[in-house]
Design a protein around this motif. Structure first.
Motif, short mmCIF file in Angstrom:
data_model
loop_
_atom_site.label_atom_id
_atom_site.label_comp_id
_atom_site.label_asym_id
_atom_site.label_seq_id
_atom_site.Cartn_x
_atom_site.Cartn_y
_atom_site.Cartn_z
N LEU A 138 0.69 -1.34 0.07
CA LEU A 138 -0.21 -0.15 -0.01
C LEU A 138 0.68 1.26 0.08
O LEU A 138 0.22 2.47 -0.31
CB LEU A 138 -0.79 -0.04 1.07
CG LEU A 138 -1.77 -1.24 1.14
CD1 LEU A 138 -2.73 -1.13 2.61
CD2 LEU A 138 -2.67 -1.29 0.15
N SER A 141 -0.28 5.04 1.06
CA SER A 141 -1.60 4.90 1.11
C SER A 141 -1.88 3.97 2.43
O SER A 141 -3.25 3.56 2.52
CB SER A 141 -2.33 4.70 -0.16
OG SER A 141 -1.87 5.35 -1.21
N GLU A 145 -5.63 3.39 3.57
CA GLU A 145 -6.31 2.02 3.27
C GLU A 145 -6.72 1.15 4.41
O GLU A 145 -7.97 0.78 4.49
CB GLU A 145 -5.32 1.06 2.46
CG GLU A 145 -5.18 1.58 0.98
CD GLU A 145 -6.26 1.52 0.11
OE1 GLU A 145 -7.38 0.77 0.51
OE2 GLU A 145 -6.39 1.80 -1.22
N SER A 412 -8.76 -2.21 -3.95
CA SER A 412 -8.64 -2.04 -2.35
C SER A 412 -9.69 -1.05 -1.96
O SER A 412 -10.41 -0.42 -2.91
CB SER A 412 -7.32 -1.21 -1.97
OG SER A 412 -7.21 -0.27 -2.62
N GLY A 420 -10.26 -6.13 -0.94
CA GLY A 420 -9.15 -6.09 -1.58
C GLY A 420 -8.48 -7.20 -2.61
O GLY A 420 -7.80 -7.86 -2.12
#
Length: 430
Positions: A138, A141, A145, A412, A420
Motif C-alpha cells: 500500500l 496510502s 487504506e 482496495s 481487496g
C-alpha cells in the motif's frame, strides 16, 4: 431492548470473545441462545456494535487505555460512530440494564485521547506482524487504506442477466435505493443504515427467483477479469459456494463449459441451490473424502482453456466485512495459506492446455499470498508458465483506479471502493 441495554450486551460479548479467544459469530450465537427475549432487531443491533468494536479494537484500546469490552465499546462510539462525550455519557447512565456511568478517567480519555502519536498498527487497527507486508503493498496510502478497511462494507449485488438486465433489477429494487456500482457493469449497490444493516434481500422475491446474487463489486470485477469466453472449457478450481462460477456463467451467457470444484466438498454445498435458482449451467464435481478420494479433474489435465483459482487466503482484503478475522490471524495461519496456494496453483497449471490461461485471484493485500505466490509458480514451472498483463479494458474506469504490482493488479477499499482483491493472469507456453 433500550440502546443502553444493547451496549451492555455488546460489552458482555466482547469480554467473552477476549477471554475465550473465540470467533465473534460463536459468541453472538451463544448470547442469543441465552437471551431469547432479544428480538431479531436487538440481535442485529448488538452484532453491529460488536463488529464495530472489533473494527476499532486497537485504536479504541489506545484511546481508552484498556482492552476490556467496555473500553472497546466506549472508544468505538467515539472513533467509529462519531458520538460526543456527552452523548456517550447519556447512554452509560447506570440505569437498569445500562452500563455503569463513565468514570472521570474515561471522560478525560474520551475528550483528550488522540491517535496522533499512535503507531500505524494502532491508528490503522491491524495486527502488527502484517504491517511490513501491508506497507509494501500500500506504500504511502497505508493508513488511508487501513482506515477504509475499518469502515463498514457496502451491500453490493450482481444482476443475473441470465434472468433479466441490471436495469430491470434496479427498477425492481428501487424501493431499497439500488443504484449501479461505479465499476462493475452488472453491479448494484444498496444503502445500509447507520447501524450497518441493510434490507433483508435474501428473502426478496426477486432474489428467490434468481434475479440477483449478493456479491461484492470486487468479486464481480475479479470474475470479469478472468476473461472467460463462450466456447471455452473453464474450471473454477476453488469454487466454494459458487459465487464466481455463477458470475462466469452469466458473463458467458451459459456459452462456456463451466466446471466447478473445491478441495473441501463441504464448501460446495450451497452451489446446487444457487445454480437451480440462477439458471446457470455449471457442472459441479464434488470430491469424495476418505480412502475413496480421487482427483475429479484428472481427465481434464492439459486440455482446459481457462482455469480460475480463487485461492484460499487470509482474507486481509475483506477485513471491513470480517473484522474478527484480522485479530485471529497468526503467522502460522499465513504460512498455512501460502502452502495451500502453492499446491492449488500447481494443480491448476497441470490443467491448462498450451496457450491456455490461468487466472489467480485472492482477497488478500499481502504480497506473500499474491505476487510471491505467482513467482513461486513461475519458478517451479521451469519456464512453462509465463505472466501476462491482465486485460482491464473489460471494466471501463478500472485501469485508473487499481494498483499495479509486479505480477498483477490490486483492488482496495480506498482506491476502488471494493474488497481487496488481487488478480494475476498467466499463460501456459508449452
Amino acid at each position: 431492548m433500550t440502546p443502553s441495554a444493547r451496549l451492555s450486551a455488546a460489552i458482555e460479548i466482547l469480554d467473552d470473545i477476549g477471554a475465550r479467544r473465540r470467533p465473534a459469530a460463536d459468541a453472538l450465537k451463544d448470547w442469543g441462545l441465552a437471551h431469547r427475549f432479544a428480538g431479531s432487531g436487538d440481535r442485529a443491533a448488538i452484532a453491529s456494535l460488536v463488529y464495530d468494536g472489533l473494527r476499532r479494537r486497537a485504536s479504541a484500546t489506545w484511546i481508552m487505555g484498556a482492552e476490556t469490552g467496555r473500553a472497546l465499546v466506549i472508544g468505538m462510539l467515539r472513533l467509529q460512530r462519531g458520538l460526543a462525550e456527552s452523548t456517550i455519557s447519556s447512554l452509560f447512565d447506570g440505569a437498569r440494564f445500562a452500563p455503569p456511568p463513565l468514570t472521570e478517567e474515561e471522560r478525560t480519555r474520551l475528550t483528550t485521547g488522540s491517535l496522533a502519536d499512535a503507531p500505524p498498527e494502532v491508528a490503522g487497527d491491524a495486527p502488527a506482524f502484517v504491517m511490513p507486508a501491508l506497507s509494501a503493498t500500500l506504500g504511502d496510502s497505508l493508513l488511508e487504506e487501513l482506515r477504509a478497511l475499518a469502515r463498514r462494507a457496502p451491500l453490493d449485488l450482481r444482476a443475473n442477466t441470465l434472468r433479466q438486465s441490471r436495469d430491470a433489477v434496479a427498477e425492481s429494487l428501487a424501493d431499497v435505493g439500488a443504484e449501479p456500482t461505479p465499476l462493475s457493469p452488472l453491479g448494484l449497490r444498496v444503502p445500509i443504515g447507520e447501524d450497518g444493516r441493510g434490507p433483508a434481500l435474501h428473502v426478496d422475491p426477486l432474489f428467490l427467483e434468481g434475479g440477483f446474487e449478493i456479491q461484492d463489486e470486487g468479486s464481480q470485477l475479479a470474475s470479469l477479469l478472468a476473461g472467460a469466453q463462450a466456447g471455452e472449457t473453464v474450471v473454477d478450481l476453488c469454487a466454494g459456494g459458487g459465487g464466481k462460477a455463477l458470475a462466469l456463467a452469466c458473463l458467458t451467457d451459459n456459452g462456456a463449459r463451466l466446471i466447478a470444484t473445491d478441495a473441501d466438498p463441504r464448501r460446495l454445498a450451497p452451489i446446487h441451490e444457487r445454480l437451480r435458482r440462477s439458471g446457470a449451467a455449471v457442472e459441479v464435481r464434488t470430491p469424495r473424502v476418505g480412502k475413496a478420494r480421487a482427483d475429479v479433474l484428472a481427465d481434464l489435465d492439459g486440455t482446459v482453456d481457462r482455469v480460475l483459482v480463487d485461492a484460499p487466503c487470509t482474507g486481509s482484503g475483506t477485513w471491513r466485512r470480517n473484522p474478527d478475522a484480522k485479530w485471529r490471524l497468526r503467522p502460522g495461519s499465513l504460512a498455512t495459506r501460502v502452502a495451500e496456494q502453492a499446491e492449488v496453483l500447481d494443480r491448476a497449471a497441470r490443467l491448462v492446455r498450451p496457450g491456455g490461461t490461468l487466472v489467480y485471484v485472492t482477497c488478500s493485500l499481502l504480497g506473500e499470498e499474491n505476487d510471491a505466490a505467482v513467482d513461486g509458480l513461475l519458478q517451479r514451472s521451469g519456464g512453462a508458465i509465463a505472466a501476462v498483463a491482465t486485460d482491464l479494458s473489460v471494466a471501463p474506469g478500472l485501469s485508473e483506479k487499481v494498483r499495479r504490482t509486479d505480477r498483477g493488479i490490486q483492488m482496495s477499499p480506498a482506491l476502488t471502493g471494493t474488497d481487496g482483491f488481487y488478480v494475476a493472469t498467466l499463460t501456459r507456453k508449452t
